[in-house]
Design a protein around this motif. Structure first.
Motif, PDB file in Angstrom:
ATOM      1  N   VAL A 292      39.017  49.138  49.085  1.00 23.74           N
ATOM      2  CA  VAL A 292      40.153  48.959  49.984  1.00 23.74           C
ATOM      3  C   VAL A 292      39.826  47.971  51.096  1.00 23.74           C
ATOM      4  O   VAL A 292      40.631  47.083  51.409  1.00 23.74           O
ATOM      5  CB  VAL A 292      40.582  50.305  50.608  1.00 23.74           C
ATOM      6  CG1 VAL A 292      41.842  50.112  51.448  1.00 23.74           C
ATOM      7  CG2 VAL A 292      40.823  51.347  49.553  1.00 23.74           C
ATOM      8  N   SER A 293      38.667  48.119  51.713  1.00 22.91           N
ATOM      9  CA  SER A 293      38.328  47.225  52.821  1.00 22.91           C
ATOM     10  C   SER A 293      38.295  45.773  52.366  1.00 22.91           C
ATOM     11  O   SER A 293      38.714  44.869  53.104  1.00 22.91           O
ATOM     12  CB  SER A 293      36.979  47.624  53.432  1.00 22.91           C
ATOM     13  OG  SER A 293      35.935  47.521  52.475  1.00 22.91           O
ATOM     14  N   SER A 294      37.834  45.539  51.135  1.00 27.04           N
ATOM     15  CA  SER A 294      37.798  44.180  50.596  1.00 27.04           C
ATOM     16  C   SER A 294      39.208  43.612  50.459  1.00 27.04           C
ATOM     17  O   SER A 294      39.460  42.440  50.746  1.00 27.04           O
ATOM     18  CB  SER A 294      37.105  44.172  49.232  1.00 27.04           C
ATOM     19  OG  SER A 294      35.883  44.875  49.263  1.00 27.04           O
ATOM     20  N   LEU A 295      40.146  44.454  50.004  1.00 27.72           N
ATOM     21  CA  LEU A 295      41.535  44.018  49.874  1.00 27.72           C
ATOM     22  C   LEU A 295      42.151  43.719  51.235  1.00 27.72           C
ATOM     23  O   LEU A 295      42.864  42.728  51.409  1.00 27.72           O
ATOM     24  CB  LEU A 295      42.354  45.108  49.177  1.00 27.72           C
ATOM     25  CG  LEU A 295      42.086  45.338  47.697  1.00 27.72           C
ATOM     26  CD1 LEU A 295      42.796  46.602  47.228  1.00 27.72           C
ATOM     27  CD2 LEU A 295      42.553  44.148  46.884  1.00 27.72           C
ATOM     28  N   LEU A 296      41.865  44.574  52.213  1.00 29.38           N
ATOM     29  CA  LEU A 296      42.509  44.444  53.519  1.00 29.38           C
ATOM     30  C   LEU A 296      42.048  43.215  54.286  1.00 29.38           C
ATOM     31  O   LEU A 296      42.777  42.705  55.140  1.00 29.38           O
ATOM     32  CB  LEU A 296      42.264  45.708  54.349  1.00 29.38           C
ATOM     33  CG  LEU A 296      42.908  46.989  53.799  1.00 29.38           C
ATOM     34  CD1 LEU A 296      42.569  48.184  54.680  1.00 29.38           C
ATOM     35  CD2 LEU A 296      44.422  46.837  53.678  1.00 29.38           C
ATOM     36  N   ILE A 297      40.852  42.729  53.986  1.00 30.79           N
ATOM     37  CA  ILE A 297      40.378  41.511  54.657  1.00 30.79           C
ATOM     38  C   ILE A 297      40.567  40.278  53.785  1.00 30.79           C
ATOM     39  O   ILE A 297      40.112  39.186  54.130  1.00 30.79           O
ATOM     40  CB  ILE A 297      38.896  41.641  55.079  1.00 30.79           C
ATOM     41  CG1 ILE A 297      37.990  41.800  53.863  1.00 30.79           C
ATOM     42  CG2 ILE A 297      38.708  42.797  56.051  1.00 30.79           C
ATOM     43  CD1 ILE A 297      36.496  41.796  54.216  1.00 30.79           C
ATOM     44  N   GLY A 298      41.220  40.457  52.629  1.00 32.09           N
ATOM     45  CA  GLY A 298      41.518  39.326  51.768  1.00 32.09           C
ATOM     46  C   GLY A 298      40.335  38.808  50.977  1.00 32.09           C
ATOM     47  O   GLY A 298      40.347  37.656  50.523  1.00 32.09           O
ATOM     48  N   ARG A 299      39.349  39.654  50.756  1.00 27.01           N
ATOM     49  CA  ARG A 299      38.153  39.207  50.051  1.00 27.01           C
ATOM     50  C   ARG A 299      38.353  39.188  48.535  1.00 27.01           C
ATOM     51  O   ARG A 299      37.641  38.480  47.825  1.00 27.01           O
ATOM     52  CB  ARG A 299      36.983  40.126  50.413  1.00 27.01           C
ATOM     53  CG  ARG A 299      35.661  39.718  49.800  1.00 27.01           C
ATOM     54  CD  ARG A 299      34.558  40.685  50.170  1.00 27.01           C
ATOM     55  NE  ARG A 299      33.346  40.429  49.415  1.00 27.01           N
ATOM     56  CZ  ARG A 299      32.306  41.242  49.367  1.00 27.01           C
ATOM     57  NH1 ARG A 299      32.335  42.378  50.056  1.00 27.01           N
ATOM     58  NH2 ARG A 299      31.247  40.952  48.653  1.00 27.01           N
ATOM     59  N   CYS A 300      39.282  39.987  48.014  1.00 32.20           N
ATOM     60  CA  CYS A 300      39.479  40.053  46.570  1.00 32.20           C
ATOM     61  C   CYS A 300      40.905  40.445  46.255  1.00 32.20           C
ATOM     62  O   CYS A 300      41.673  40.820  47.150  1.00 32.20           O
ATOM     63  CB  CYS A 300      38.500  41.036  45.932  1.00 32.20           C
ATOM     64  SG  CYS A 300      38.851  42.773  46.330  1.00 32.20           S
ATOM     65  N   GLU A 301      41.268  40.364  44.981  1.00 36.19           N
ATOM     66  CA  GLU A 301      42.561  40.816  44.499  1.00 36.19           C
ATOM     67  C   GLU A 301      42.449  42.270  44.037  1.00 36.19           C
ATOM     68  O   GLU A 301      41.352  42.780  43.804  1.00 36.19           O
ATOM     69  CB  GLU A 301      43.041  39.936  43.337  1.00 36.19           C
ATOM     70  CG  GLU A 301      43.257  38.476  43.711  1.00 36.19           C
ATOM     71  CD  GLU A 301      44.372  38.298  44.720  1.00 36.19           C
ATOM     72  OE1 GLU A 301      45.358  39.065  44.657  1.00 36.19           O
ATOM     73  OE2 GLU A 301      44.255  37.399  45.573  1.00 36.19           O
ATOM     74  N   LEU A 302      43.590  42.914  43.852  1.00 40.16           N
ATOM     75  CA  LEU A 302      43.612  44.331  43.498  1.00 40.16           C
ATOM     76  C   LEU A 302      42.852  44.610  42.207  1.00 40.16           C
ATOM     77  O   LEU A 302      42.095  45.578  42.127  1.00 40.16           O
ATOM     78  CB  LEU A 302      45.057  44.819  43.368  1.00 40.16           C
ATOM     79  CG  LEU A 302      45.243  46.288  42.973  1.00 40.16           C
ATOM     80  CD1 LEU A 302      44.638  47.218  44.022  1.00 40.16           C
ATOM     81  CD2 LEU A 302      46.727  46.601  42.776  1.00 40.16           C
ATOM     82  N   GLY A 303      43.019  43.769  41.205  1.00 38.81           N
ATOM     83  CA  GLY A 303      42.375  44.007  39.917  1.00 38.81           C
ATOM     84  C   GLY A 303      40.863  44.085  40.008  1.00 38.81           C
ATOM     85  O   GLY A 303      40.231  44.818  39.238  1.00 38.81           O
ATOM     86  N   ALA A 304      40.272  43.361  40.951  1.00 37.32           N
ATOM     87  CA  ALA A 304      38.819  43.369  41.087  1.00 37.32           C
ATOM     88  C   ALA A 304      38.314  44.624  41.781  1.00 37.32           C
ATOM     89  O   ALA A 304      37.150  45.013  41.604  1.00 37.32           O
ATOM     90  CB  ALA A 304      38.353  42.134  41.865  1.00 37.32           C
ATOM     91  N   ALA A 305      39.172  45.261  42.570  1.00 34.82           N
ATOM     92  CA  ALA A 305      38.753  46.440  43.338  1.00 34.82           C
ATOM     93  C   ALA A 305      39.119  47.747  42.656  1.00 34.82           C
ATOM     94  O   ALA A 305      38.521  48.787  42.920  1.00 34.82           O
ATOM     95  CB  ALA A 305      39.381  46.403  44.730  1.00 34.82           C
ATOM     96  N   LEU A 306      40.111  47.701  41.763  1.00 30.47           N
ATOM     97  CA  LEU A 306      40.627  48.912  41.143  1.00 30.47           C
ATOM     98  C   LEU A 306      39.730  49.345  39.987  1.00 30.47           C
ATOM     99  O   LEU A 306      39.307  48.527  39.176  1.00 30.47           O
ATOM    100  CB  LEU A 306      42.034  48.648  40.621  1.00 30.47           C
ATOM    101  CG  LEU A 306      43.005  49.818  40.460  1.00 30.47           C
ATOM    102  CD1 LEU A 306      43.228  50.515  41.792  1.00 30.47           C
ATOM    103  CD2 LEU A 306      44.323  49.297  39.903  1.00 30.47           C
ATOM    104  N   ALA A 307      39.434  50.624  39.919  1.00 28.19           N
ATOM    105  CA  ALA A 307      38.625  51.173  38.831  1.00 28.19           C
ATOM    106  C   ALA A 307      39.433  52.215  38.092  1.00 28.19           C
ATOM    107  O   ALA A 307      40.282  52.898  38.680  1.00 28.19           O
ATOM    108  CB  ALA A 307      37.343  51.807  39.374  1.00 28.19           C
ATOM    109  N   GLN A 308      39.163  52.346  36.799  1.00 29.59           N
ATOM    110  CA  GLN A 308      39.867  53.353  35.998  1.00 29.59           C
ATOM    111  C   GLN A 308      38.854  54.286  35.360  1.00 29.59           C
ATOM    112  O   GLN A 308      38.105  53.893  34.479  1.00 29.59           O
ATOM    113  CB  GLN A 308      40.732  52.707  34.918  1.00 29.59           C
ATOM    114  CG  GLN A 308      41.590  53.733  34.184  1.00 29.59           C
ATOM    115  CD  GLN A 308      42.613  53.070  33.279  1.00 29.59           C
ATOM    116  OE1 GLN A 308      43.162  52.040  33.604  1.00 29.59           O
ATOM    117  NE2 GLN A 308      42.854  53.683  32.131  1.00 29.59           N
TER     118      GLN A 308
END
Length: 288
Positions: free
Chosen positions: A172-188
């Motif tokens: 989440v923190s990576s997404l909030l600072i614009g470091r990555c897109e959702l697909g890179a942070a989301l795990a299944q």
């Protein structure tokens, strides 16, 4: 594979399992036609024909069968922590309270159509079992065939990505600072209806990321992708982050653990939630 039999074909050239696979996003109409052709040629059941063509995997077929037969399919895989009892022992008496809680929340949402199904799980103190409730509740929603996101917004002591065996540096923190897109942070994890968004790197000042700006925009985007969002949050005794998280969800579930839980802190938390316009949909006691 140890799976129940597939249902009979539906009308207009379709197939019951095919419909469920399409609903899960595993097949499109063109894929289904290919499978029906292979089925006619080989005589295989629809699901096995789709497997033979390489269009789906065994996990996808199990998920479709779960939808068709409406049975609980456990989150398989040894990397899921044993505290997630809904995953490891879905039919146990320990899992039943989480399914009951899921049913009550669904009834609440049905009575208020249009209410976003995003829920912050909050507690006054550390050790109240807030994270355990969030993890098991998310698993229960996933087993009800709802596209479920478990998001860890505890930037102080996150646990969810570790509990579901999907630890990663991005979150989440990576997404909030614009470091990555959702697909890179989301795990299944090993259930097709459950996704986990871990906390990611821990910011020096978590409250700067939990306001209506970046987090509010992210939550608005996530609501379009998932049926239910369950958010874990820090204990109120540590910081006021929980109220910020709940404000972006719109609804909160209070977890308390008597006699460990301090009534005064719970009352302060509930007052902060009300002041922030949060609907506290209920409270649950954790006696373990």
């Amino acid at each position: 594979m140890n799976m129940p039999h597939e249902a009979a074909a539906t009308g207009q050239g379709g197939h019951a399992i095919g419909e469920h696979l399409r609903a899960l996003g595993a097949l499109d109409l063109a894929d289904e036609r290919r499978v029906l052709e292979e089925q006619a040629r080989s005589g295989l059941p629809f699901g096995e024909a789709a497997l033979a063509l390489g269009l789906i995997d065994a996990q996808g077929l199990r998920a479709a069968l779960a939808r068709q037969h409406d049975f609980l399919w456990p989150l398989e895989g040894t990397r899921v922590d044993r505290q997630v009892v809904v995953a490891h022992r879905p039919h146990s008496v320990q899992a039943e309270p989480f399914r009951d809680l899921r049913t009550r929340l669904q009834a609440h949402w049905r009575a208020q159509p249009g209410v976003p199904r995003a829920l912050a799980v909050v507690s006054a103190d550390r050790g109240d079992g807030r994270s355990v409730v969030a993890a098991n509740l998310a698993a229960a929603f996933a087993q009800a065939n709802l596209r479920t996101l478990l998001i860890d917004l505890d930037f102080r002591q996150p646990v969810q990505d570790r509990w579901f065996g999907c630890e990663r540096r991005l979150g989440v923190s990576s997404l909030l600072i614009g470091r990555c897109e959702l697909g890179a942070a989301l795990a299944q994890p090993p259930h097709p209806m459950l996704s986990v968004l871990g906390a990611g790197g821990l910011p020096p000042n978590p409250q700067t990321l939990l306001g209506p700006g970046a987090l509010g925009l992210l939550m608005a985007s996530l609501r379009t992708r998932f049926d239910v969002i369950v958010a874990d949050s820090p204990a109120w005794a540590q910081a006021s982050d929980a109220a910020l998280v709940a404000a972006q969800c719109g609804q909160a579930l209070l977890v308390s653990r008597p006699p460990h839980n301090a009534l005064q802190r719970s009352q302060s938390l509930l007052a902060a939630l009300r002041d922030g316009g949060v609907d506290c949909v209920g409270a649950t006691l954790n006696r373990h």
